[in-house]
Design a protein around this motif. Structure first.
Motif, PDB file in Angstrom:
ATOM      1  N   MET A 153      64.402   7.042  25.847  1.00  0.00           N
ATOM      2  CA  MET A 153      63.536   5.869  25.759  1.00  0.00           C
ATOM      3  C   MET A 153      64.373   4.670  25.318  1.00  0.00           C
ATOM      4  SD  MET A 153      60.155   7.608  24.005  1.00  0.00           S
ATOM      5  CE  MET A 153      60.944   7.776  22.402  1.00  0.00           C
TER       6      MET A 153
ATOM      7  N   ASP B  85      54.807   1.215  22.303  1.00  0.00           N
ATOM      8  CA  ASP B  85      55.240   2.577  22.577  1.00  0.00           C
ATOM      9  C   ASP B  85      54.990   3.498  21.383  1.00  0.00           C
ATOM     10  OD1 ASP B  85      58.084   1.189  24.255  1.00  0.00           O
ATOM     11  OD2 ASP B  85      56.302   2.071  25.202  1.00  0.00           O
TER      12      ASP B  85
ATOM     13  N   VAL C 230      56.207   2.452  31.358  1.00  0.00           N
ATOM     14  CA  VAL C 230      57.521   2.870  30.861  1.00  0.00           C
ATOM     15  C   VAL C 230      58.585   2.873  31.952  1.00  0.00           C
ATOM     16  CG1 VAL C 230      56.385   4.309  29.133  1.00  0.00           C
ATOM     17  CG2 VAL C 230      57.237   5.374  31.236  1.00  0.00           C
TER      18      VAL C 230
END
Length: 123
Positions: free
Chosen positions: A83, A90, A64
């Motif tokens: 995000m 994910d 990430v």
């Protein structure tokens, strides 16, 4: 009573963004190390990002890094996980967790857990 409440999950298309929130009650988040974890169906729980006590340092899983950003708002006693550039991989239930020791959070054994929030990345 110490409590963490996670929120902000949802359905988003690949490449989209979401911001997860983790609000604390009963204790001051600034004094705790915080972690975001996720668990996808059929997979083990994994640590996504961690922030140290007082927010001095932040670490991210390689999967990430450069896409997710963790931050604190001490006035709101809330931690966020921004995000971006989300990918189907994910997709998971995301949990926030806290402990007064960063080592416990990084090891996946923090004392306090929030309820999970579902993130689904799909077209």
């Amino acid at each position: 009573q110490l409590q963490l409440v996670g929120s902000g999950g949802g359905l988003v298309q690949p490449g989209g963004s979401l911001r997860l929130s983790c609000a604390a009650s009963g204790f001051t988040l600034d004094y705790a190390a915080i972690g975001w974890f996720r668990q996808a169906p059929g997979k083990e729980r994994e640590g996504v990002s961690f922030i140290s006590e007082g927010g001095g340092s932040t670490n991210y899983a390689d999967s990430v890094k450069s896409r997710f950003t963790m931050s604190r708002d001490n006035a709101k006693n809330t931690v966020y996980l921004q995000m971006n550039s989300l990918k189907p991989e994910d997709t998971a239930v995301y949990y926030c967790a806290a402990d007064y020791r960063l080592a416990a959070v990084v090891a996946g054994h923090p004392r306090y857990w929030g309820q999970g929030t579902q993130v689904t990345v799909s077209s």
